[in-house]
Design a protein around this motif. Structure first.
Motif, PDB file in Angstrom:
ATOM      1  N   GLN A 398      -6.857 -24.160  -2.449  1.00 56.46           N
ATOM      2  CA  GLN A 398      -7.762 -23.630  -3.481  1.00 56.46           C
ATOM      3  C   GLN A 398      -8.910 -22.848  -2.841  1.00 56.46           C
ATOM      4  O   GLN A 398      -9.241 -21.738  -3.273  1.00 56.46           O
ATOM      5  N   ASN A 399      -9.509 -23.413  -1.812  1.00 56.02           N
ATOM      6  CA  ASN A 399     -10.629 -22.743  -1.145  1.00 56.02           C
ATOM      7  C   ASN A 399     -10.193 -21.416  -0.531  1.00 56.02           C
ATOM      8  O   ASN A 399     -10.964 -20.444  -0.524  1.00 56.02           O
ATOM      9  N   ARG A 400      -8.953 -21.361  -0.058  1.00 59.97           N
ATOM     10  CA  ARG A 400      -8.469 -20.139   0.591  1.00 59.97           C
ATOM     11  C   ARG A 400      -8.237 -19.012  -0.415  1.00 59.97           C
ATOM     12  O   ARG A 400      -8.503 -17.838  -0.121  1.00 59.97           O
ATOM     13  N   ILE A 401      -7.751 -19.355  -1.603  1.00 57.68           N
ATOM     14  CA  ILE A 401      -7.424 -18.282  -2.552  1.00 57.68           C
ATOM     15  C   ILE A 401      -8.567 -17.947  -3.498  1.00 57.68           C
ATOM     16  O   ILE A 401      -8.533 -16.907  -4.160  1.00 57.68           O
ATOM     17  N   GLN A 402      -9.605 -18.824  -3.548  1.00 57.47           N
ATOM     18  CA  GLN A 402     -10.732 -18.516  -4.428  1.00 57.47           C
ATOM     19  C   GLN A 402     -11.449 -17.235  -4.020  1.00 57.47           C
ATOM     20  O   GLN A 402     -12.049 -16.549  -4.850  1.00 57.47           O
ATOM     21  N   SER A 403     -11.400 -16.940  -2.729  1.00 52.10           N
ATOM     22  CA  SER A 403     -12.104 -15.746  -2.242  1.00 52.10           C
ATOM     23  C   SER A 403     -11.289 -14.474  -2.396  1.00 52.10           C
ATOM     24  O   SER A 403     -11.798 -13.367  -2.160  1.00 52.10           O
ATOM     25  N   GLU A 404     -10.022 -14.600  -2.786  1.00 52.79           N
ATOM     26  CA  GLU A 404      -9.181 -13.410  -2.947  1.00 52.79           C
ATOM     27  C   GLU A 404      -9.610 -12.603  -4.181  1.00 52.79           C
ATOM     28  O   GLU A 404     -10.040 -13.168  -5.189  1.00 52.79           O
ATOM     29  N   LYS A 405      -9.480 -11.326  -4.074  1.00 56.47           N
ATOM     30  CA  LYS A 405      -9.798 -10.433  -5.186  1.00 56.47           C
ATOM     31  C   LYS A 405      -8.581  -9.548  -5.440  1.00 56.47           C
ATOM     32  O   LYS A 405      -8.603  -8.333  -5.175  1.00 56.47           O
ATOM     33  N   GLY A 406      -7.520 -10.173  -5.938  1.00 57.08           N
ATOM     34  CA  GLY A 406      -6.238  -9.488  -6.068  1.00 57.08           C
ATOM     35  C   GLY A 406      -6.277  -8.277  -6.974  1.00 57.08           C
ATOM     36  O   GLY A 406      -5.712  -7.224  -6.638  1.00 57.08           O
ATOM     37  N   VAL A 407      -6.928  -8.405  -8.117  1.00 58.33           N
ATOM     38  CA  VAL A 407      -6.974  -7.292  -9.073  1.00 58.33           C
ATOM     39  C   VAL A 407      -7.739  -6.118  -8.476  1.00 58.33           C
ATOM     40  O   VAL A 407      -7.279  -4.963  -8.523  1.00 58.33           O
ATOM     41  N   GLN A 408      -8.904  -6.415  -7.891  1.00 52.30           N
ATOM     42  CA  GLN A 408      -9.701  -5.349  -7.304  1.00 52.30           C
ATOM     43  C   GLN A 408      -8.975  -4.692  -6.125  1.00 52.30           C
ATOM     44  O   GLN A 408      -8.995  -3.466  -5.969  1.00 52.30           O
ATOM     45  N   THR A 409      -8.313  -5.515  -5.295  1.00 56.08           N
ATOM     46  CA  THR A 409      -7.594  -4.972  -4.141  1.00 56.08           C
ATOM     47  C   THR A 409      -6.443  -4.072  -4.588  1.00 56.08           C
ATOM     48  O   THR A 409      -6.214  -2.999  -4.022  1.00 56.08           O
ATOM     49  N   ALA A 410      -5.716  -4.527  -5.619  1.00 56.09           N
ATOM     50  CA  ALA A 410      -4.605  -3.725  -6.143  1.00 56.09           C
ATOM     51  C   ALA A 410      -5.117  -2.398  -6.695  1.00 56.09           C
ATOM     52  O   ALA A 410      -4.528  -1.332  -6.431  1.00 56.09           O
ATOM     53  N   CYS A 411      -6.204  -2.438  -7.448  1.00 56.98           N
ATOM     54  CA  CYS A 411      -6.725  -1.201  -8.047  1.00 56.98           C
ATOM     55  C   CYS A 411      -7.339  -0.287  -6.994  1.00 56.98           C
ATOM     56  O   CYS A 411      -7.252   0.947  -7.113  1.00 56.98           O
ATOM     57  N   ASP A 412      -7.944  -0.862  -5.955  1.00 57.40           N
ATOM     58  CA  ASP A 412      -8.439  -0.041  -4.842  1.00 57.40           C
ATOM     59  C   ASP A 412      -7.277   0.710  -4.193  1.00 57.40           C
ATOM     60  O   ASP A 412      -7.393   1.904  -3.861  1.00 57.40           O
ATOM     61  N   ALA A 413      -6.145   0.000  -4.005  1.00 57.44           N
ATOM     62  CA  ALA A 413      -4.968   0.621  -3.387  1.00 57.44           C
ATOM     63  C   ALA A 413      -4.402   1.721  -4.279  1.00 57.44           C
ATOM     64  O   ALA A 413      -3.975   2.776  -3.794  1.00 57.44           O
ATOM     65  N   ILE A 414      -4.402   1.473  -5.591  1.00 54.76           N
ATOM     66  CA  ILE A 414      -3.897   2.475  -6.538  1.00 54.76           C
ATOM     67  C   ILE A 414      -4.779   3.728  -6.496  1.00 54.76           C
ATOM     68  O   ILE A 414      -4.286   4.862  -6.434  1.00 54.76           O
ATOM     69  N   GLU A 415      -6.092   3.532  -6.511  1.00 56.36           N
ATOM     70  CA  GLU A 415      -7.006   4.684  -6.479  1.00 56.36           C
ATOM     71  C   GLU A 415      -6.912   5.438  -5.152  1.00 56.36           C
ATOM     72  O   GLU A 415      -6.962   6.673  -5.134  1.00 56.36           O
ATOM     73  N   LYS A 416      -6.752   4.696  -4.062  1.00 57.74           N
ATOM     74  CA  LYS A 416      -6.604   5.351  -2.764  1.00 57.74           C
ATOM     75  C   LYS A 416      -5.342   6.210  -2.744  1.00 57.74           C
ATOM     76  O   LYS A 416      -5.351   7.344  -2.230  1.00 57.74           O
ATOM     77  N   HIS A 417      -4.272   5.687  -3.344  1.00 60.47           N
ATOM     78  CA  HIS A 417      -3.023   6.445  -3.385  1.00 60.47           C
ATOM     79  C   HIS A 417      -3.175   7.685  -4.264  1.00 60.47           C
ATOM     80  O   HIS A 417      -2.646   8.751  -3.936  1.00 60.47           O
ATOM     81  N   LEU A 418      -3.896   7.552  -5.359  1.00 64.49           N
ATOM     82  CA  LEU A 418      -4.123   8.695  -6.235  1.00 64.49           C
ATOM     83  C   LEU A 418      -4.926   9.792  -5.543  1.00 64.49           C
ATOM     84  O   LEU A 418      -4.793  10.980  -5.870  1.00 64.49           O
ATOM     85  N   SER A 419      -5.757   9.393  -4.588  1.00 61.72           N
ATOM     86  CA  SER A 419      -6.617  10.377  -3.914  1.00 61.72           C
ATOM     87  C   SER A 419      -5.887  11.147  -2.815  1.00 61.72           C
ATOM     88  O   SER A 419      -6.400  12.145  -2.312  1.00 61.72           O
ATOM     89  N   LEU A 420      -4.671  10.686  -2.441  1.00 62.02           N
ATOM     90  CA  LEU A 420      -3.918  11.377  -1.405  1.00 62.02           C
ATOM     91  C   LEU A 420      -3.417  12.722  -1.917  1.00 62.02           C
ATOM     92  O   LEU A 420      -3.093  12.864  -3.094  1.00 62.02           O
ATOM     93  N   ASN A 421      -3.337  13.694  -1.030  1.00 65.06           N
ATOM     94  CA  ASN A 421      -2.779  14.974  -1.452  1.00 65.06           C
ATOM     95  C   ASN A 421      -1.257  14.915  -1.425  1.00 65.06           C
ATOM     96  O   ASN A 421      -0.663  14.007  -0.853  1.00 65.06           O
ATOM     97  N   CYS A 422      -0.637  15.865  -2.062  1.00 63.11           N
ATOM     98  CA  CYS A 422       0.831  15.847  -2.234  1.00 63.11           C
ATOM     99  C   CYS A 422       1.568  15.840  -0.903  1.00 63.11           C
ATOM    100  O   CYS A 422       2.585  15.179  -0.750  1.00 63.11           O
ATOM    101  N   SER A 423       1.069  16.576   0.090  1.00 62.27           N
ATOM    102  CA  SER A 423       1.764  16.638   1.370  1.00 62.27           C
ATOM    103  C   SER A 423       1.783  15.297   2.070  1.00 62.27           C
ATOM    104  O   SER A 423       2.765  14.916   2.709  1.00 62.27           O
ATOM    105  N   THR A 424       0.695  14.528   1.910  1.00 58.49           N
ATOM    106  CA  THR A 424       0.649  13.192   2.515  1.00 58.49           C
ATOM    107  C   THR A 424       1.668  12.272   1.871  1.00 58.49           C
ATOM    108  O   THR A 424       2.356  11.521   2.549  1.00 58.49           O
ATOM    109  N   VAL A 425       1.792  12.344   0.538  1.00 59.39           N
ATOM    110  CA  VAL A 425       2.763  11.507  -0.186  1.00 59.39           C
ATOM    111  C   VAL A 425       4.182  11.882   0.233  1.00 59.39           C
ATOM    112  O   VAL A 425       5.042  11.016   0.429  1.00 59.39           O
ATOM    113  N   GLU A 426       4.424  13.190   0.387  1.00 58.62           N
ATOM    114  CA  GLU A 426       5.772  13.634   0.788  1.00 58.62           C
ATOM    115  C   GLU A 426       6.128  13.102   2.175  1.00 58.62           C
ATOM    116  O   GLU A 426       7.258  12.727   2.449  1.00 58.62           O
TER     117      GLU A 426
END
Length: 430
Positions: A398-426
């Motif tokens: 419980q103590n180990r997972i209480q500090s996790e921020k899964g939703v925020q981490t997932a959305c940070d990753a989504i926004e980071k991916h959205l910020s990539l240019n097309c050539s990087t994704v390719e």
């Protein structure tokens, strides 16, 4: 800073599939993005009541999944081929509906591999696509190590993957998807790699805690483990007055639940009946979460036992002495967050793997459904109650997972991916 984008999240299945989509959608919307969830019609009210736009996908499956549909999901060898045919033959409809949903979108995010047309939509529209998984079992068949030797484990996984490709349900899904690919002018996928093709080559978000499974070398490229996506943001996560009064009137009860799918298993009634007897033998109060399947209601309820259709796990689990559940990942995450030892009764697919991981963590014990008899349940529950190492380990996790921020981490990753240019994704997908 990522400019505001239009994001479509798609999910198909139980509440364990829907809730991650809902909490991620809420967080993205709070960050200013325009978000749509595309899923079956039965979930419309749940999604619209939290202020997220909804787009319907066929086939129309009720959110409870229904007894017949769930019995199909719990049986990978599909005794009822009519239901599987219905699911497979509707994939063209699902594809057409999802194509409409993503018009004008900047990103498609699929939750789990049950929306099997998501890769087709991404390839046909050439739009960015992120896939998410909520169970490590589905990431490159991430089984627990069978032996201490890595090459033996790898060979075992490869053998299992090859054999699974001959399971009737896989053959049937592959057949229909291959036909749809041909109609759309897309390349055919090989049967033995069919499941790996459901992971995005751009980014895979593993929506579970590294406590459950760490990233392995054979994970899909660009996989990121985010931590659990708890549903703290969802509204109306409160206990009913009747249940609150019951909890306040005595000692912590044992909570028995089969989640949102296994409640429709053929032996669910036996699970609840034997649970009542075991709780009585131990002198403990009990809460039975029985879903809307009236067949699960025991004929008689002794004093100190209450049944409810549903209660938010985030609210009831912390008030439990023990939790008995089916090892679904959503239920598992909330049980771990509550810091309460558990008895695991896994059914099919990923549940036995999840249960084995929890036993190895030291937070619970396990019984197979056919072993679930009152005397055996009483013995297992008594060990969990009287041997302190289970509670100690549960609190440690419980103590180990209480500090996790899964939703925020997932959305940070989504926004980071959205910020990539097309050539990087390719470059990532080549």
């Amino acid at each position: 800073m990522t400019s505001h984008k239009r994001v479509v999240l798609t999910a198909f299945g139980t509440l364990g599939d829907l809730y991650p989509a809902m909490v991620i959608a809420l967080e993205l919307q709070n960050r200013g993005h325009r978000v749509v969830i595309a899923t079956t019609e039965g979930y419309r009210s749940k999604i619209e009541e939290i202020g997220i736009k909804f787009h319907a996908l066929r086939p129309e499956i009720p959110p409870s999944m229904g007894a017949e549909w769930t019995s199909l999901l719990l049986d990978p060898f599909i005794d009822d081929k009519g239901l599987m045919d219905l699911f497979c033959s509707s994939q063209r409809q699902t594809y057409d509906d999802l194509i409409k949903a993503v018009q004008g979108a900047d990103l498609l995010v699929s939750i789990n591999c049950t929306v099997v047309v998501a890769p087709l939509v991404a390839q046909k529209t050439r739009m960015r696509w992120i896939s998410c998984v909520v169970d490590p079992f589905y990431v490159a068949e991430d089984f627990l190590g069978i032996t201490p030797f890595a090459w033996v484990n790898y060979a075992f996984v490869e053998l299992v993957s090859f054999l699974v490709s001959f399971v009737a349900s896989v053959l049937l899904v592959h057949k229909y998807i291959s036909q749809l690919r041909a109609e759309l002018g897309l390349l055919r996928t090989k049967r033995h790699t069919f499941f790996s093709d459901l992971f995005s080559p751009e980014l895979v978000l593993a929506l579970y805690s590294p406590v459950i499974a760490k990233r392995r070398s054979d994970y899909p490229a660009n996989t990121q483990i985010t931590g659990f996506t708890f549903d703290r943001q969802l509204p109306n996560q409160v206990l009913s007055q009747t249940l609150t009064e019951f909890l306040d009137s005595g000692s912590p009860p044992i909570v028995f639940t089969l989640g949102s799918s296994a409640v429709y298993a053929v032996d669910a009634e036996k699970f609840y009946t034997e649970s009542v007897i075991a709780a009585q033998k131990l002198g403990y109060r009990a809460v039975l979460l029985v879903g809307d399947n009236t067949q699960n209601l025991p004929l008689t309820l002794p004093k100190g036992v209450i049944t409810v259709n549903y209660a938010p796990h985030s609210e009831i689990f912390p008030r439990a002495a023990l939790i008995v559940h089916q090892s679904g990942m959503g239920t598992t995450a909330q049980a771990l967050l509550a810091g309460v030892p558990m008895l695991l009764v896994p059914y099919e697919y990923e549940q036995p793997d999840t249960a084995a991981r929890l036993v190895r963590l030291g937070v619970g014990r396990m019984l197979k459904p056919k072993q679930y008899h009152a005397d055996r349940v009483t013995t297992e529950l008594n060990k969990l109650l009287t041997q302190p190492q289970y509670k100690v380990k549960a609190l440690e996790v419980q103590n180990r997972i209480q500090s996790e921020k899964g939703v925020q981490t997932a959305c940070d990753a989504i926004e980071k991916h959205l910020s990539l240019n097309c050539s990087t994704v390719e470059q990532m997908t080549s």
